[in-house]
Design an enzyme around this catalytic site. Structure first.
Site, PDB file in Angstrom:
ATOM      1  N   ASN A  87       0.846  -1.192   0.000  1.00 49.79           N
ATOM      2  CA  ASN A  87       0.000   0.000   0.000  1.00 49.79           C
ATOM      3  C   ASN A  87       0.884   1.247   0.000  1.00 49.79           C
ATOM      4  OD1 ASN A  87      -2.377  -1.566   0.168  1.00 49.79           O
ATOM      5  ND2 ASN A  87      -2.213  -1.708   2.393  1.00 49.79           N
ATOM      6  N   HIS A 100       6.419  -1.450   3.582  1.00 45.56           N
ATOM      7  CA  HIS A 100       6.185  -2.832   4.021  1.00 45.56           C
ATOM      8  C   HIS A 100       5.431  -3.596   2.951  1.00 45.56           C
ATOM      9  CE1 HIS A 100       3.030  -0.153   5.616  1.00 45.56           C
ATOM     10  NE2 HIS A 100       2.175  -1.146   5.423  1.00 45.56           N
TER      11      HIS A 100
END
Ligand code: 5GP
Ligand code: ZN
Length: 114
Positions: A87, A100
């Site tokens: 994201n 991440h």
């Protein structure tokens, strides 16, 4: 980054359920799992999001992805597969501003995202 929760996890200042760690990355379970298997792979250094990776860090990004894939296999996801997600910023649904990779598996996942 001193107030970044993932930097704190990387430094061991916030506990996490670690799956893997080396000099440049860390993998740990998500505290709010969205699937039976849900873990995150992060760089040890603070990179805000995928738009900040740059060409110089592209080999690192490749190693993060391959590590995510290796760990997914190790956790039993080889046969049925998994979702590998990054994201980015507001519209991408990023809530922690430290790069991440999410790995989600263990149930069928819907597409497209809402
Ligand atoms: P994002 O929404 O930025 O793509 O994902 C951030 C993820 O980090 C979320 O799935 C959230 O549950 C997870 N998360 C937030 N704080 C912590 C924490 O302190 N420990 C762990 N293990 N995961 C966290
Ligand atoms: Zn950070």
């Amino acid at each position: 980054m001193t107030d970044c929760i993932f930097c704190k996890i990387a430094k061991g200042e916030i506990p996490s359920k670690k799956i893997y760690e080396d000099d440049e990355m860390l993998a740990f379970y998500d505290t709010s799992p969205q699937a039976p298997v849900h873990f995150l792979v992060i760089p040890q250094t603070h990179i805000e999001n995928i738009m900040e990776v740059g060409v110089e860090n592209s080999p690192l990004l490749g190693r993060l992805l391959i590590r995510a894939e290796v760990l997914a296999r190790r956790l039993g996801c080889e046969e049925k597969g998994a979702r590998f997600v990054i994201n980015c910023k507001e519209h991408g649904g990023q809530t922690v501003d430290h790069l991440h990779i999410h790995v989600l598996a263990g149930r069928p996942l819907g597409w497209p995202p809402g």
